[in-house]
Motif scaffolding. Structure first.
Motif, mmCIF file in Angstrom:
data_model
loop_
_atom_site.group_PDB
_atom_site.id
_atom_site.type_symbol
_atom_site.label_atom_id
_atom_site.label_comp_id
_atom_site.label_asym_id
_atom_site.label_seq_id
_atom_site.Cartn_x
_atom_site.Cartn_y
_atom_site.Cartn_z
ATOM 1 N N LYS A 11 2.357 1.828 -3.396
ATOM 2 C CA LYS A 11 1.138 2.432 -4.378
ATOM 3 C C LYS A 11 1.102 3.895 -4.136
ATOM 4 C CE LYS A 11 -3.131 2.306 -3.409
ATOM 5 N NZ LYS A 11 -4.341 1.769 -3.273
ATOM 6 N N ARG A 12 1.219 4.287 -3.025
ATOM 7 C CA ARG A 12 0.823 5.752 -2.524
ATOM 8 C C ARG A 12 2.243 6.447 -3.023
ATOM 9 N NH1 ARG A 12 0.016 6.096 3.261
ATOM 10 N NH2 ARG A 12 0.876 3.875 3.395
ATOM 11 N N ASP A 71 0.905 -1.168 0.031
ATOM 12 C CA ASP A 71 0.024 0.053 0.034
ATOM 13 C C ASP A 71 0.809 1.038 0.075
ATOM 14 O OD1 ASP A 71 -2.495 1.429 0.426
ATOM 15 O OD2 ASP A 71 -1.699 1.883 2.070
ATOM 16 N N THR A 72 1.936 1.267 0.808
ATOM 17 C CA THR A 72 2.682 2.290 0.865
ATOM 18 C C THR A 72 3.410 2.622 -0.615
ATOM 19 O OG1 THR A 72 3.126 1.723 3.062
ATOM 20 C CG2 THR A 72 4.850 3.473 2.058
ATOM 21 N N ARG A 85 2.600 6.395 -6.917
ATOM 22 C CA ARG A 85 1.582 7.328 -7.798
ATOM 23 C C ARG A 85 1.164 8.786 -7.164
ATOM 24 N NH1 ARG A 85 -3.275 2.690 -8.311
ATOM 25 N NH2 ARG A 85 -2.125 1.408 -9.684
ATOM 26 N N ASP A 86 2.393 8.957 -6.064
ATOM 27 C CA ASP A 86 2.186 10.280 -5.296
ATOM 28 C C ASP A 86 0.993 10.779 -4.851
ATOM 29 O OD1 ASP A 86 3.749 12.594 -4.538
ATOM 30 O OD2 ASP A 86 3.233 13.710 -6.698
ATOM 31 N N LEU A 87 0.344 9.665 -4.042
ATOM 32 C CA LEU A 87 -0.824 10.080 -3.363
ATOM 33 C C LEU A 87 -0.882 10.712 -2.231
ATOM 34 C CD1 LEU A 87 -2.577 6.496 -4.171
ATOM 35 C CD2 LEU A 87 -2.707 8.653 -5.543
ATOM 36 N N GLU A 88 0.234 10.804 -1.655
ATOM 37 C CA GLU A 88 0.440 11.706 -0.362
ATOM 38 C C GLU A 88 1.845 11.933 -0.217
ATOM 39 O OE1 GLU A 88 -0.053 9.541 3.614
ATOM 40 O OE2 GLU A 88 -1.023 8.017 2.439
#
Length: 202
Positions: A169-170, A166-167, A173-176
């Motif tokens: 992916k984040r 999950d990390t 994808r620059d989600l946070e």
């Protein structure tokens, strides 16, 4: 090259130690970060590299530039290590180190090297090496700063395990804004080496 700690790079070091085509006398070894412990401590990143790689390939002692983490004061250890880097890279303070390769890992919280979320080390723009208190470990860490990392010719992440999926992916994808996502070489390559378990959500 700057090495990292943990179990994943330990496996890589053991594999590299079997490669007889590398001229180890031409390689200088540094560390991207270190725990504030002596070099023979079970948690030492240097100890992992020594046992899995350095004791096998036996580079010249002058080629091994470890963090003097046995220093009682972590900030003094950071300054000493930075001085070693500046001597090696012939810098008078007007530039940044240019590593050929920096190996990094990534934690489930998105940290890399010892750049942990919420620590003062994340915002250091002046130093090559800094120390910071990591609350969840109740310990100091010594680490390269983002500018020092981002001036490398190549930065390679080694990420394994489903707990990182999950990390990863984040970050990818620059989600946070996680620390690992702030590794962006200014004029170098960024390479992600991930196993199937870590990549399941990509």
């Amino acid at each position: 090259m700057a090495l990292s700690g943990g179990s994943t790079p330990g496996k890589l070091y053991s594999l590299l130690a079997t490669n007889h085509g590398i001229d180890w006398e031409k390689i200088h070894f540094f560390w991207g970060d270190e725990r504030h412990v002596p070099p023979d401590h079970a948690d030492s990143n240097f100890r992992v590299a020594r046992e899995t790689l350095l004791s096998v390939v036996r580079p010249p002692e002058s080629n091994v530039h470890r963090v003097p983490a046995e220093e009682p004061d972590a900030s003094n250890a950071a300054r000493s290590y930075e001085a070693d880097l500046k001597t090696f890279f012939s810098s008078d303070g007007g530039g940044w180190p240019r590593f050929d390769l920096i190996l990094l890992g990534m934690g489930p919280d998105g940290h890399t090297a010892s750049l942990f979320p919420g620590t003062t080390a994340l915002e250091d723009r002046e130093r090559w090496v800094t120390s910071a208190w990591v609350e969840k470990f109740q310990a100091f860490r010594i680490t390269l700063t983002f500018p020092a990392i981002n001036h490398a010719s190549c930065v390679m992440f080694l990420v394994s395990g489903a707990d990182k999926a999950d990390t990863l992916k984040r970050v990818i994808r620059d989600l946070e804004p996680l620390p690992s996502g702030r590794v962006k070489p200014e004029s170098g390559k960024l390479v992600w080496m991930v196993d199937r378990a870590a990549a399941t959500l990509l």
